[in-house]
Scaffold this motif. Structure first.
Motif: not given
Length: 225
Positions: A90-98
């Motif tokens: 939940a912390e890593i994937y929004p960063v990757r998505a951005g």
């Protein structure tokens, strides 16, 4: 401490591929299978002995897993398995998505002119899906996204994206969620078509596609899974 599993096929692969990458792969497999439990030590010397290698590539692989927050170094005690889970996703994937949204917008002119790198990965993913080859599905799913980031032609962006350990977390997602990657293959085909048409919404499409991973995980396990 526990004994390392007997994986003869992987010993063969170790002789043909970069040691660090293969050792990291086997360590991740051990974490996924429960071979090493949260809080348990992974002894560098024993891993090196098992694979008949020096401790240097083992140390490098452990350092990479620490950067991915799968293990942690404890003073005077060595490497220990973290209690990682969906909260980390939940912390890593929004960063990757951005990052991939930015990459897609930067890469759009280049991939509209030549979408072949994406088309190759889509076709390879389809073949792997037809063969029920999960490892190849993971490989080509990740390579599809890597091609988008490469096409952005921004070394800082690429380095930051690589530092997230996308392949490792994709493997974790597939194992945790029993994710059917054929659905991702269909998404990849649609995204490729959007690049081909120079669709101005392609960045948003890529971002939502990446976030689907963590949304599925949160729906299944909740943030504490």
């Amino acid at each position: 401490m526990v004994d390392l599993p007997e994986w003869p096929d992987d010993h063969v692969r170790l002789s043909r591929n970069p040691l660090r990458e293969q050792i990291r792969h086997m360590l991740v497999e051990g974490l996924l299978s429960g071979r090493w439990q949260p809080g348990e030590r992974i002894v560098e010397r024993r891993v090196a002995t098992e694979f008949n290698v020096s401790q240097a590539p083992v140390r490098e692989a452990l350092r990479e897993l620490e950067n991915l927050r799968l293990i942690e170094s404890v003073p005077n005690k060595g490497a220990r398995v973290r209690d990682f889970g969906v909260a980390d996703m939940a912390e890593i994937y929004p960063v990757r998505a951005g990052l991939e949204l930015v990459a897609a917008e930067l890469a759009s002119p280049r991939l509209a002119a030549d979408p072949r790198p994406l088309e190759r990965e889509v076709e390879a993913l389809r073949r792997a899906t037809a063969d029920s080859d999960v490892e190849e599905q993971i490989k080509h799913s990740v390579e599809f996204h890597r091609e988008i980031v490469r096409a952005a032609d921004n070394s800082v962006l690429l380095h930051t994206w690589e530092s997230l350990g996308v392949e490792v977390w994709t493997r974790l997602s597939v194992r945790w969620l029993n994710m059917e990657l054929h659905a991702k293959a269909a998404d990849h085909a649609q995204i490729t078509d959007a690049f081909r048409r120079a669709d101005p919404d392609v960045g948003r499409m890529v971002r939502e596609h990446v976030l689907n991973y963590v949304e599925a995980a949160l729906k299944t396990y909740g943030r504490t899974g």
